[in-house]
Motif scaffolding. Sequence first.
Motif, PDB file in Angstrom:
ATOM      1  N   MET A 246     -47.562 -20.597  16.331  1.00 16.82           N
ATOM      2  CA  MET A 246     -46.365 -19.912  16.835  1.00 16.82           C
ATOM      3  C   MET A 246     -45.751 -20.679  18.004  1.00 16.82           C
ATOM      4  O   MET A 246     -44.560 -20.943  18.056  1.00 16.82           O
ATOM      5  N   ASN A 247     -46.627 -21.088  19.004  1.00 18.30           N
ATOM      6  CA  ASN A 247     -46.137 -21.842  20.146  1.00 18.30           C
ATOM      7  C   ASN A 247     -45.623 -23.212  19.720  1.00 18.30           C
ATOM      8  O   ASN A 247     -44.670 -23.736  20.309  1.00 18.30           O
ATOM      9  N   PHE A 248     -46.288 -23.789  18.715  1.00 21.58           N
ATOM     10  CA  PHE A 248     -45.851 -25.085  18.178  1.00 21.58           C
ATOM     11  C   PHE A 248     -44.428 -24.991  17.629  1.00 21.58           C
ATOM     12  O   PHE A 248     -43.564 -25.825  17.939  1.00 21.58           O
ATOM     13  N   SER A 249     -44.170 -23.984  16.809  1.00 21.95           N
ATOM     14  CA  SER A 249     -42.840 -23.803  16.199  1.00 21.95           C
ATOM     15  C   SER A 249     -41.779 -23.557  17.269  1.00 21.95           C
ATOM     16  O   SER A 249     -40.672 -24.101  17.207  1.00 21.95           O
ATOM     17  N   LEU A 250     -42.105 -22.733  18.274  1.00 15.24           N
ATOM     18  CA  LEU A 250     -41.152 -22.429  19.333  1.00 15.24           C
ATOM     19  C   LEU A 250     -40.850 -23.664  20.172  1.00 15.24           C
ATOM     20  O   LEU A 250     -39.684 -23.900  20.552  1.00 15.24           O
ATOM     21  N   TYR A 251     -41.882 -24.496  20.430  1.00 17.56           N
ATOM     22  CA  TYR A 251     -41.683 -25.716  21.216  1.00 17.56           C
ATOM     23  C   TYR A 251     -40.732 -26.674  20.506  1.00 17.56           C
ATOM     24  O   TYR A 251     -39.800 -27.220  21.109  1.00 17.56           O
ATOM     25  N   ILE A 252     -40.972 -26.891  19.213  1.00 15.81           N
ATOM     26  CA  ILE A 252     -40.104 -27.788  18.446  1.00 15.81           C
ATOM     27  C   ILE A 252     -38.689 -27.216  18.353  1.00 15.81           C
ATOM     28  O   ILE A 252     -37.703 -27.957  18.437  1.00 15.81           O
ATOM     29  N   ALA A 253     -38.588 -25.908  18.191  1.00 16.09           N
ATOM     30  CA  ALA A 253     -37.268 -25.261  18.097  1.00 16.09           C
ATOM     31  C   ALA A 253     -36.456 -25.498  19.364  1.00 16.09           C
ATOM     32  O   ALA A 253     -35.248 -25.785  19.311  1.00 16.09           O
ATOM     33  N   LYS A 254     -37.112 -25.385  20.531  1.00 16.58           N
ATOM     34  CA  LYS A 254     -36.425 -25.658  21.796  1.00 16.58           C
ATOM     35  C   LYS A 254     -35.946 -27.097  21.865  1.00 16.58           C
ATOM     36  O   LYS A 254     -34.829 -27.366  22.336  1.00 16.58           O
ATOM     37  N   ARG A 255     -36.792 -28.011  21.413  1.00 15.76           N
ATOM     38  CA  ARG A 255     -36.414 -29.430  21.442  1.00 15.76           C
ATOM     39  C   ARG A 255     -35.196 -29.674  20.560  1.00 15.76           C
ATOM     40  O   ARG A 255     -34.262 -30.397  20.945  1.00 15.76           O
ATOM     41  N   TYR A 256     -35.210 -29.107  19.362  1.00 13.77           N
ATOM     42  CA  TYR A 256     -34.084 -29.295  18.448  1.00 13.77           C
ATOM     43  C   TYR A 256     -32.799 -28.677  18.993  1.00 13.77           C
ATOM     44  O   TYR A 256     -31.704 -29.202  18.790  1.00 13.77           O
ATOM     45  N   LEU A 257     -32.954 -27.531  19.691  1.00 17.27           N
ATOM     46  CA  LEU A 257     -31.758 -26.821  20.183  1.00 17.27           C
ATOM     47  C   LEU A 257     -31.131 -27.512  21.377  1.00 17.27           C
ATOM     48  O   LEU A 257     -29.903 -27.648  21.448  1.00 17.27           O
ATOM     49  N   PHE A 258     -31.972 -27.994  22.304  1.00 14.08           N
ATOM     50  CA  PHE A 258     -31.435 -28.522  23.568  1.00 14.08           C
ATOM     51  C   PHE A 258     -31.346 -30.048  23.608  1.00 14.08           C
ATOM     52  O   PHE A 258     -30.850 -30.601  24.585  1.00 14.08           O
ATOM     53  N   THR A 259     -31.813 -30.700  22.550  1.00 18.82           N
ATOM     54  CA  THR A 259     -31.720 -32.163  22.496  1.00 18.82           C
ATOM     55  C   THR A 259     -30.584 -32.565  21.560  1.00 18.82           C
ATOM     56  O   THR A 259     -30.433 -31.984  20.478  1.00 18.82           O
ATOM     57  N   LYS A 260     -29.806 -33.528  21.993  1.00 13.58           N
ATOM     58  CA  LYS A 260     -28.687 -33.977  21.163  1.00 13.58           C
ATOM     59  C   LYS A 260     -29.189 -34.599  19.872  1.00 13.58           C
ATOM     60  O   LYS A 260     -30.169 -35.348  19.860  1.00 13.58           O
ATOM     61  N   SER A 261     -28.492 -34.280  18.791  1.00 15.59           N
ATOM     62  CA  SER A 261     -28.824 -34.867  17.499  1.00 15.59           C
ATOM     63  C   SER A 261     -28.201 -36.256  17.391  1.00 15.59           C
ATOM     64  O   SER A 261     -27.242 -36.586  18.100  1.00 15.59           O
ATOM     65  N   SER A 262     -28.773 -37.057  16.513  1.00 17.14           N
ATOM     66  CA  SER A 262     -28.215 -38.405  16.294  1.00 17.14           C
ATOM     67  C   SER A 262     -26.834 -38.332  15.665  1.00 17.14           C
ATOM     68  O   SER A 262     -26.038 -39.257  15.777  1.00 17.14           O
ATOM     69  N   SER A 263     -26.545 -37.211  15.001  1.00 19.05           N
ATOM     70  CA  SER A 263     -25.239 -37.027  14.375  1.00 19.05           C
ATOM     71  C   SER A 263     -24.337 -36.219  15.306  1.00 19.05           C
ATOM     72  O   SER A 263     -24.676 -35.096  15.693  1.00 19.05           O
ATOM     73  N   ASN A 264     -23.220 -36.797  15.684  1.00 15.26           N
ATOM     74  CA  ASN A 264     -22.285 -36.117  16.584  1.00 15.26           C
ATOM     75  C   ASN A 264     -21.686 -34.877  15.927  1.00 15.26           C
ATOM     76  O   ASN A 264     -21.390 -33.877  16.596  1.00 15.26           O
ATOM     77  N   ALA A 265     -21.531 -34.898  14.602  1.00 20.42           N
ATOM     78  CA  ALA A 265     -20.948 -33.764  13.881  1.00 20.42           C
ATOM     79  C   ALA A 265     -21.842 -32.537  14.006  1.00 20.42           C
ATOM     80  O   ALA A 265     -21.359 -31.402  14.179  1.00 20.42           O
ATOM     81  N   ILE A 266     -23.164 -32.755  13.944  1.00 21.79           N
ATOM     82  CA  ILE A 266     -24.102 -31.631  14.061  1.00 21.79           C
ATOM     83  C   ILE A 266     -24.046 -31.039  15.468  1.00 21.79           C
ATOM     84  O   ILE A 266     -24.109 -29.819  15.656  1.00 21.79           O
ATOM     85  N   ASN A 267     -23.927 -31.905  16.486  1.00 24.15           N
ATOM     86  CA  ASN A 267     -23.797 -31.405  17.866  1.00 24.15           C
ATOM     87  C   ASN A 267     -22.565 -30.522  18.016  1.00 24.15           C
ATOM     88  O   ASN A 267     -22.619 -29.467  18.660  1.00 24.15           O
ATOM     89  N   ILE A 268     -21.476 -30.959  17.403  1.00 21.06           N
ATOM     90  CA  ILE A 268     -20.234 -30.192  17.501  1.00 21.06           C
ATOM     91  C   ILE A 268     -20.379 -28.848  16.772  1.00 21.06           C
ATOM     92  O   ILE A 268     -19.944 -27.804  17.284  1.00 21.06           O
ATOM     93  N   ILE A 269     -21.002 -28.880  15.578  1.00 16.18           N
ATOM     94  CA  ILE A 269     -21.180 -27.639  14.811  1.00 16.18           C
ATOM     95  C   ILE A 269     -22.058 -26.656  15.591  1.00 16.18           C
ATOM     96  O   ILE A 269     -21.790 -25.452  15.625  1.00 16.18           O
ATOM     97  N   THR A 270     -23.097 -27.151  16.242  1.00 15.51           N
ATOM     98  CA  THR A 270     -23.989 -26.291  17.031  1.00 15.51           C
ATOM     99  C   THR A 270     -23.250 -25.664  18.209  1.00 15.51           C
ATOM    100  O   THR A 270     -23.412 -24.473  18.502  1.00 15.51           O
ATOM    101  N   ILE A 271     -22.425 -26.470  18.873  1.00 18.16           N
ATOM    102  CA  ILE A 271     -21.642 -25.954  20.007  1.00 18.16           C
ATOM    103  C   ILE A 271     -20.660 -24.887  19.536  1.00 18.16           C
ATOM    104  O   ILE A 271     -20.504 -23.835  20.170  1.00 18.16           O
ATOM    105  N   ILE A 272     -20.007 -25.142  18.405  1.00 17.05           N
ATOM    106  CA  ILE A 272     -19.053 -24.170  17.860  1.00 17.05           C
ATOM    107  C   ILE A 272     -19.753 -22.863  17.501  1.00 17.05           C
ATOM    108  O   ILE A 272     -19.250 -21.766  17.759  1.00 17.05           O
TER     109      ILE A 272
END
Length: 401
Positions: free
Chosen positions: A1-27
Amino acid sequence: MNFSLYIAKRYLFTKSSSNAINIITIIAAIGIFAGTLALFVVLSGFSGLKDFSLSFTNEFDPDLKVLPSEGKIIQFTEKEKEDILKIEGIEGFTQTIEERVFLDYRSKNHTAYLKGVDSNYQRVNNVDSAMVYGTWLAQSEYQVVVGNGISKLLSISPFDYNNLLNIMVPKPGKGQIKLTNINSAFSRESVIVTGIYSINEELDNKFVFSNLMFARKLLDMKDDEISSLEFKTKPEADIDNISKKLEKIFGNNVEVKTRAQLNETLYKMLNTENLAVYLIFTLVLIIALFNVVGSIIMVILDKRENIKTLYNIGATPNSIKNIFFFQGTLMTVIGGVLGLIFGIVLVYLQLEFNFVMITPSLPYPVSIKAINILIVALTIGVLGISASYIAATRSKKALGI
Protein backbone atom coordinates in the motif's frame (compact mmCIF):
# COMPACT_ATOMS: atom_id res chain seq x y z
CA MET A 1 0.00 0.00 0.00
CA ASN A 2 2.80 2.44 0.98
CA PHE A 3 4.73 1.40 -2.12
CA SER A 4 1.80 2.26 -4.43
CA LEU A 5 1.18 5.59 -2.67
CA TYR A 6 4.88 6.54 -2.87
CA ILE A 7 5.04 5.88 -6.62
CA ALA A 8 1.72 7.69 -7.13
CA LYS A 9 3.13 10.81 -5.45
CA ARG A 10 6.22 10.66 -7.65
CA TYR A 11 4.14 10.37 -10.81
CA LEU A 12 1.83 13.20 -9.73
CA PHE A 13 4.42 15.76 -8.64
CA THR A 14 7.23 14.90 -11.05
CA LYS A 15 7.18 16.29 -14.57
CA SER A 16 6.63 13.74 -17.30
CA SER A 17 8.98 13.45 -20.25
CA SER A 18 6.00 14.33 -22.45
CA ASN A 19 4.97 17.98 -22.23
CA ALA A 20 1.47 17.10 -23.49
CA ILE A 21 0.87 14.84 -20.48
CA ASN A 22 1.98 17.63 -18.11
CA ILE A 23 -0.49 19.99 -19.73
CA ILE A 24 -3.33 17.42 -19.58
CA THR A 25 -2.63 16.81 -15.87
CA ILE A 26 -2.66 20.54 -15.12
CA ILE A 27 -5.93 20.97 -17.03
CA ALA A 28 -7.48 18.07 -15.10
CA ALA A 29 -6.41 19.57 -11.77
CA ILE A 30 -7.76 23.00 -12.75
CA GLY A 31 -11.03 21.38 -13.83
CA ILE A 32 -11.48 19.75 -10.41
CA PHE A 33 -10.54 23.00 -8.66
CA ALA A 34 -12.96 25.09 -10.75
CA GLY A 35 -15.79 22.56 -10.49
CA THR A 36 -15.50 22.32 -6.71
CA LEU A 37 -15.27 26.10 -6.37
CA ALA A 38 -18.33 26.64 -8.58
CA LEU A 39 -20.42 23.99 -6.79
CA PHE A 40 -19.69 25.44 -3.34
CA VAL A 41 -20.27 29.05 -4.39
CA VAL A 42 -23.58 28.21 -6.05
CA LEU A 43 -24.81 26.15 -3.09
CA SER A 44 -23.79 28.99 -0.75
CA GLY A 45 -25.64 31.45 -2.96
CA PHE A 46 -28.82 29.37 -2.89
CA SER A 47 -28.51 28.92 0.87
CA GLY A 48 -28.30 32.70 1.18
CA LEU A 49 -31.32 33.16 -1.09
CA LYS A 50 -33.25 30.56 0.91
CA ASP A 51 -32.46 32.29 4.20
CA PHE A 52 -33.33 35.65 2.63
CA SER A 53 -36.68 34.36 1.35
CA LEU A 54 -37.55 32.63 4.63
CA SER A 55 -36.61 35.71 6.64
CA PHE A 56 -39.87 37.27 5.43
CA THR A 57 -41.89 34.35 6.76
CA ASN A 58 -39.95 34.50 10.05
CA GLU A 59 -41.15 38.07 10.48
CA PHE A 60 -44.77 37.28 9.73
CA ASP A 61 -45.44 33.61 10.47
CA PRO A 62 -45.34 32.19 14.01
CA ASP A 63 -43.53 29.06 15.17
CA LEU A 64 -46.90 27.32 15.55
CA LYS A 65 -50.41 28.26 14.44
CA VAL A 66 -53.70 26.75 15.52
CA LEU A 67 -56.38 26.90 12.82
CA PRO A 68 -59.96 25.59 12.72
CA SER A 69 -60.20 22.21 11.02
CA GLU A 70 -63.56 23.23 9.58
CA GLY A 71 -65.02 26.66 8.96
CA LYS A 72 -63.36 29.93 9.98
CA ILE A 73 -63.97 30.19 13.72
CA ILE A 74 -62.45 28.69 16.88
CA GLN A 75 -64.33 28.85 20.18
CA PHE A 76 -61.59 29.87 22.62
CA THR A 77 -62.60 29.49 26.26
CA GLU A 78 -60.88 30.53 29.49
CA LYS A 79 -60.35 26.86 30.35
CA GLU A 80 -58.42 26.32 27.12
CA LYS A 81 -56.38 29.44 27.81
CA GLU A 82 -55.43 28.14 31.25
CA ASP A 83 -54.43 24.77 29.79
CA ILE A 84 -52.22 26.46 27.17
CA LEU A 85 -50.40 28.48 29.85
CA LYS A 86 -49.44 25.20 31.54
CA ILE A 87 -47.60 23.89 28.45
CA GLU A 88 -43.82 24.08 28.81
CA GLY A 89 -41.85 25.52 25.91
CA ILE A 90 -44.35 28.22 24.90
CA GLU A 91 -42.90 31.72 25.21
CA GLY A 92 -46.10 33.51 24.23
CA PHE A 93 -49.26 33.29 22.18
CA THR A 94 -51.69 35.69 20.55
CA GLN A 95 -55.30 35.59 19.35
CA THR A 96 -56.08 36.74 15.81
CA ILE A 97 -59.11 37.31 13.62
CA GLU A 98 -58.70 37.23 9.86
CA GLU A 99 -61.24 37.97 7.12
CA ARG A 100 -61.35 39.22 3.57
CA VAL A 101 -62.49 42.86 3.36
CA PHE A 102 -63.08 45.60 0.82
CA LEU A 103 -61.06 48.83 1.17
CA ASP A 104 -62.16 52.22 -0.08
CA TYR A 105 -60.00 55.33 0.10
CA ARG A 106 -60.74 58.52 -1.83
CA SER A 107 -62.65 56.60 -4.53
CA LYS A 108 -59.89 54.01 -4.91
CA ASN A 109 -60.68 50.40 -4.07
CA HIS A 110 -58.77 47.27 -3.17
CA THR A 111 -59.58 43.84 -1.76
CA ALA A 112 -57.40 42.74 1.14
CA TYR A 113 -57.40 40.73 4.36
CA LEU A 114 -58.11 42.36 7.70
CA LYS A 115 -56.07 40.82 10.50
CA GLY A 116 -57.18 41.74 13.99
CA VAL A 117 -54.48 41.19 16.62
CA ASP A 118 -54.31 41.55 20.39
CA SER A 119 -51.68 43.24 22.54
CA ASN A 120 -49.55 40.04 22.65
CA TYR A 121 -49.03 39.99 18.89
CA GLN A 122 -45.70 41.85 19.08
CA ARG A 123 -44.35 39.18 21.46
CA VAL A 124 -45.04 36.43 18.92
CA ASN A 125 -44.33 38.09 15.56
CA ASN A 126 -41.80 40.65 14.40
CA VAL A 127 -44.03 42.40 11.89
CA ASP A 128 -43.85 45.66 13.85
CA SER A 129 -40.09 45.70 13.14
CA ALA A 130 -41.00 45.91 9.44
CA MET A 131 -42.59 49.33 9.90
CA VAL A 132 -41.28 51.81 7.33
CA TYR A 133 -43.48 54.76 8.28
CA GLY A 134 -45.65 55.77 11.19
CA THR A 135 -46.32 53.68 14.28
CA TRP A 136 -47.74 50.29 15.20
CA LEU A 137 -51.27 49.97 16.56
CA ALA A 138 -52.11 51.86 19.72
CA GLN A 139 -55.00 51.14 22.09
CA SER A 140 -57.52 53.03 19.95
CA GLU A 141 -59.93 50.72 18.16
CA TYR A 142 -60.16 52.76 14.98
CA GLN A 143 -56.57 52.46 13.82
CA VAL A 144 -55.00 50.24 11.17
CA VAL A 145 -51.56 49.54 9.75
CA VAL A 146 -51.42 48.78 6.02
CA GLY A 147 -48.83 47.20 3.73
CA ASN A 148 -46.61 49.31 1.53
CA GLY A 149 -48.25 47.83 -1.58
CA ILE A 150 -51.75 48.76 -0.38
CA SER A 151 -50.63 52.28 0.51
CA LYS A 152 -49.29 52.77 -3.02
CA LEU A 153 -52.35 51.28 -4.73
CA LEU A 154 -54.73 53.50 -2.79
CA SER A 155 -52.37 56.49 -2.39
CA ILE A 156 -52.86 56.38 1.38
CA SER A 157 -51.31 59.05 3.55
CA PRO A 158 -50.81 58.03 7.19
CA PHE A 159 -52.41 60.22 9.85
CA ASP A 160 -54.70 61.84 7.27
CA TYR A 161 -57.67 62.65 9.48
CA ASN A 162 -59.47 64.39 6.61
CA ASN A 163 -59.55 61.21 4.52
CA LEU A 164 -60.28 58.05 6.48
CA LEU A 165 -59.92 54.52 5.14
CA ASN A 166 -63.27 52.75 4.77
CA ILE A 167 -63.32 49.02 5.52
CA MET A 168 -66.33 47.01 4.40
CA VAL A 169 -67.31 43.37 4.82
CA PRO A 170 -70.54 41.60 3.76
CA LYS A 171 -72.98 41.01 6.60
CA PRO A 172 -73.88 37.39 7.30
CA GLY A 173 -77.27 36.39 5.89
CA LYS A 174 -79.09 34.38 3.26
CA GLY A 175 -81.19 35.22 0.28
CA GLN A 176 -81.38 38.44 -1.70
CA ILE A 177 -83.09 40.69 0.86
CA LYS A 178 -79.89 42.36 1.96
CA LEU A 179 -78.74 42.90 -1.63
CA THR A 180 -81.61 45.29 -2.36
CA ASN A 181 -79.74 47.91 -0.34
CA ILE A 182 -75.97 48.10 -0.68
CA ASN A 183 -75.52 50.00 2.58
CA SER A 184 -77.44 47.40 4.57
CA ALA A 185 -75.59 44.54 2.88
CA PHE A 186 -72.18 45.58 4.27
CA SER A 187 -70.76 46.29 7.68
CA ARG A 188 -68.69 49.43 7.34
CA GLU A 189 -66.18 51.25 9.53
CA SER A 190 -63.92 54.24 8.92
CA VAL A 191 -60.41 54.16 10.37
CA ILE A 192 -57.25 56.22 10.47
CA VAL A 193 -54.07 54.71 8.99
CA THR A 194 -51.27 55.12 11.55
CA GLY A 195 -48.50 53.13 9.92
CA ILE A 196 -47.12 51.36 6.85
CA TYR A 197 -45.15 48.10 6.94
CA SER A 198 -43.04 46.41 4.27
CA ILE A 199 -42.19 42.69 4.30
CA ASN A 200 -42.47 41.47 0.71
CA GLU A 201 -44.63 42.24 -2.30
CA GLU A 202 -47.23 39.55 -1.60
CA LEU A 203 -47.78 40.42 2.06
CA ASP A 204 -47.59 44.16 1.42
CA ASN A 205 -50.58 43.86 -0.91
CA LYS A 206 -52.53 41.47 1.27
CA PHE A 207 -52.89 42.45 4.92
CA VAL A 208 -54.35 45.30 6.91
CA PHE A 209 -53.71 45.05 10.67
CA SER A 210 -56.16 46.28 13.28
CA ASN A 211 -56.90 45.72 16.94
CA LEU A 212 -58.69 42.51 17.82
CA MET A 213 -61.72 44.30 19.27
CA PHE A 214 -62.16 46.37 16.11
CA ALA A 215 -62.08 43.26 13.89
CA ARG A 216 -64.52 41.46 16.21
CA LYS A 217 -66.93 44.40 16.09
CA LEU A 218 -66.71 44.77 12.30
CA LEU A 219 -67.31 41.06 11.73
CA ASP A 220 -69.96 40.81 14.44
CA MET A 221 -68.14 38.01 16.27
CA LYS A 222 -68.61 36.93 19.88
CA ASP A 223 -66.02 37.55 22.59
CA ASP A 224 -64.86 33.92 22.61
CA GLU A 225 -64.60 33.60 18.81
CA ILE A 226 -61.29 33.90 16.98
CA SER A 227 -59.80 32.81 13.64
CA SER A 228 -56.51 31.42 14.92
CA LEU A 229 -53.96 31.25 17.71
CA GLU A 230 -50.31 31.99 16.98
CA PHE A 231 -47.48 30.75 19.21
CA LYS A 232 -43.86 31.63 19.80
CA THR A 233 -41.86 28.76 21.26
CA LYS A 234 -38.63 28.77 23.21
CA PRO A 235 -35.48 27.84 21.23
CA GLU A 236 -35.03 24.55 23.08
CA ALA A 237 -38.73 23.60 22.93
CA ASP A 238 -39.97 20.35 21.39
CA ILE A 239 -42.30 21.58 18.62
CA ASP A 240 -43.87 18.17 18.01
CA ASN A 241 -44.63 17.67 21.70
CA ILE A 242 -46.24 21.12 21.97
CA SER A 243 -48.32 20.43 18.85
CA LYS A 244 -49.64 17.20 20.36
CA LYS A 245 -50.58 18.94 23.60
CA LEU A 246 -52.42 21.68 21.71
CA GLU A 247 -54.32 19.11 19.68
CA LYS A 248 -55.28 17.37 22.91
CA ILE A 249 -56.63 20.63 24.39
CA PHE A 250 -58.77 21.52 21.36
CA GLY A 251 -59.60 18.00 20.20
CA ASN A 252 -60.52 17.45 16.57
CA ASN A 253 -61.74 21.02 16.15
CA VAL A 254 -58.36 22.41 15.12
CA GLU A 255 -55.22 21.63 13.18
CA VAL A 256 -51.78 22.72 14.35
CA LYS A 257 -49.24 23.83 11.74
CA THR A 258 -45.56 24.71 12.00
CA ARG A 259 -43.97 27.59 10.09
CA ALA A 260 -42.73 25.13 7.46
CA GLN A 261 -46.23 23.71 7.01
CA LEU A 262 -47.69 27.20 6.71
CA ASN A 263 -45.24 27.86 3.86
CA GLU A 264 -45.15 24.37 2.39
CA THR A 265 -45.18 25.55 -1.22
CA LEU A 266 -42.32 28.00 -0.65
CA TYR A 267 -40.20 25.38 1.12
CA LYS A 268 -40.81 22.84 -1.66
CA MET A 269 -39.94 25.38 -4.35
CA LEU A 270 -36.69 26.43 -2.65
CA ASN A 271 -35.63 22.82 -1.99
CA THR A 272 -36.45 21.80 -5.57
CA GLU A 273 -34.44 24.69 -7.00
CA ASN A 274 -31.52 23.86 -4.72
CA LEU A 275 -31.60 20.20 -5.80
CA ALA A 276 -31.80 21.15 -9.49
CA VAL A 277 -28.79 23.46 -9.24
CA TYR A 278 -26.83 20.82 -7.33
CA LEU A 279 -27.52 18.21 -10.01
CA ILE A 280 -26.55 20.61 -12.81
CA PHE A 281 -23.24 21.52 -11.24
CA THR A 282 -22.58 17.90 -10.28
CA LEU A 283 -22.90 17.14 -14.00
CA VAL A 284 -20.29 19.83 -14.66
CA LEU A 285 -18.04 18.14 -12.10
CA ILE A 286 -18.53 14.76 -13.81
CA ILE A 287 -17.49 16.30 -17.12
CA ALA A 288 -14.44 17.84 -15.42
CA LEU A 289 -13.51 14.44 -13.96
CA PHE A 290 -13.36 12.98 -17.47
CA ASN A 291 -10.15 14.97 -17.69
CA VAL A 292 -8.84 13.05 -14.67
CA VAL A 293 -9.64 9.76 -16.38
CA GLY A 294 -7.94 10.94 -19.55
CA SER A 295 -4.92 12.23 -17.63
CA ILE A 296 -4.39 8.93 -15.78
CA ILE A 297 -4.79 6.89 -18.95
CA MET A 298 -2.20 9.09 -20.68
CA VAL A 299 0.20 8.58 -17.75
CA ILE A 300 -0.35 4.81 -17.94
CA LEU A 301 0.50 4.84 -21.65
CA ASP A 302 3.55 7.01 -20.99
CA LYS A 303 4.76 4.76 -18.15
CA ARG A 304 4.26 1.39 -19.87
CA GLU A 305 7.95 0.50 -19.69
CA ASN A 306 8.11 1.51 -16.02
CA ILE A 307 5.00 -0.56 -15.29
CA LYS A 308 6.56 -3.65 -16.87
CA THR A 309 9.77 -3.07 -14.92
CA LEU A 310 7.83 -2.82 -11.64
CA TYR A 311 5.96 -6.00 -12.52
CA ASN A 312 9.20 -7.85 -13.31
CA ILE A 313 10.77 -6.93 -9.96
CA GLY A 314 7.76 -8.29 -8.03
CA ALA A 315 4.98 -5.68 -8.02
CA THR A 316 1.55 -7.31 -8.30
CA PRO A 317 -1.02 -6.14 -10.87
CA ASN A 318 -3.22 -4.81 -8.04
CA SER A 319 -0.40 -2.77 -6.51
CA ILE A 320 0.35 -1.29 -9.93
CA LYS A 321 -3.33 -0.50 -10.38
CA ASN A 322 -3.30 1.17 -6.97
CA ILE A 323 -0.50 3.48 -8.10
CA PHE A 324 -2.75 5.14 -10.66
CA PHE A 325 -5.79 4.89 -8.42
CA PHE A 326 -3.93 6.86 -5.73
CA GLN A 327 -2.64 9.31 -8.30
CA GLY A 328 -6.16 10.13 -9.45
CA THR A 329 -7.44 10.24 -5.86
CA LEU A 330 -4.64 12.59 -4.79
CA MET A 331 -5.31 14.84 -7.76
CA THR A 332 -9.01 14.94 -6.85
CA VAL A 333 -8.38 15.57 -3.14
CA ILE A 334 -5.87 18.37 -3.75
CA GLY A 335 -8.02 20.06 -6.39
CA GLY A 336 -11.16 19.63 -4.27
CA VAL A 337 -9.59 20.97 -1.07
CA LEU A 338 -8.12 23.99 -2.85
CA GLY A 339 -11.47 24.61 -4.58
CA LEU A 340 -13.31 24.45 -1.24
CA ILE A 341 -10.82 26.78 0.46
CA PHE A 342 -11.02 29.35 -2.34
CA GLY A 343 -14.82 28.97 -2.39
CA ILE A 344 -15.11 29.62 1.35
CA VAL A 345 -12.81 32.65 1.06
CA LEU A 346 -14.83 33.99 -1.88
CA VAL A 347 -18.16 33.61 -0.07
CA TYR A 348 -16.68 35.14 3.10
CA LEU A 349 -15.45 38.16 1.13
CA GLN A 350 -18.97 38.61 -0.29
CA LEU A 351 -20.39 38.51 3.24
CA GLU A 352 -17.88 41.07 4.49
CA PHE A 353 -17.50 43.46 1.56
CA ASN A 354 -20.66 42.94 -0.58
CA PHE A 355 -18.88 42.80 -3.93
CA VAL A 356 -22.00 41.62 -5.80
CA MET A 357 -25.12 43.74 -5.37
CA ILE A 358 -28.71 43.00 -6.45
CA THR A 359 -29.71 46.62 -5.94
CA PRO A 360 -27.59 49.57 -4.74
CA SER A 361 -28.71 48.82 -1.17
CA LEU A 362 -29.16 45.02 -1.29
CA PRO A 363 -26.10 42.73 -1.51
CA TYR A 364 -26.49 39.29 -3.04
CA PRO A 365 -27.24 36.99 -0.09
CA VAL A 366 -24.82 34.13 0.55
CA SER A 367 -24.33 31.80 3.50
CA ILE A 368 -21.46 29.58 4.63
CA LYS A 369 -22.95 26.36 5.99
CA ALA A 370 -21.26 23.17 7.17
CA ILE A 371 -23.81 21.06 5.28
CA ASN A 372 -22.73 22.63 1.97
CA ILE A 373 -19.06 21.96 2.73
CA LEU A 374 -19.94 18.34 3.54
CA ILE A 375 -22.05 17.94 0.37
CA VAL A 376 -19.28 19.30 -1.86
CA ALA A 377 -16.61 17.19 -0.15
CA LEU A 378 -18.67 14.00 -0.45
CA THR A 379 -19.61 14.73 -4.07
CA ILE A 380 -16.07 15.40 -5.24
CA GLY A 381 -14.79 12.49 -3.14
CA VAL A 382 -17.21 9.90 -4.49
CA LEU A 383 -16.96 11.06 -8.10
CA GLY A 384 -13.15 11.45 -7.95
CA ILE A 385 -12.59 8.00 -6.44
CA SER A 386 -14.93 6.44 -9.01
CA ALA A 387 -13.15 8.16 -11.91
CA SER A 388 -9.73 7.18 -10.53
CA TYR A 389 -10.78 3.55 -10.15
CA ILE A 390 -12.15 3.39 -13.70
CA ALA A 391 -8.96 4.89 -15.13
CA ALA A 392 -6.65 2.74 -12.99
CA THR A 393 -8.08 -0.50 -14.40
CA ARG A 394 -6.37 0.39 -17.69
CA SER A 395 -3.00 -0.39 -16.05
CA LYS A 396 -3.61 -4.14 -16.44
CA LYS A 397 -3.91 -3.71 -20.19
CA ALA A 398 -0.46 -2.09 -20.17
CA LEU A 399 0.81 -5.38 -18.71
CA GLY A 400 -1.07 -7.39 -21.30
CA ILE A 401 -3.28 -9.11 -18.72
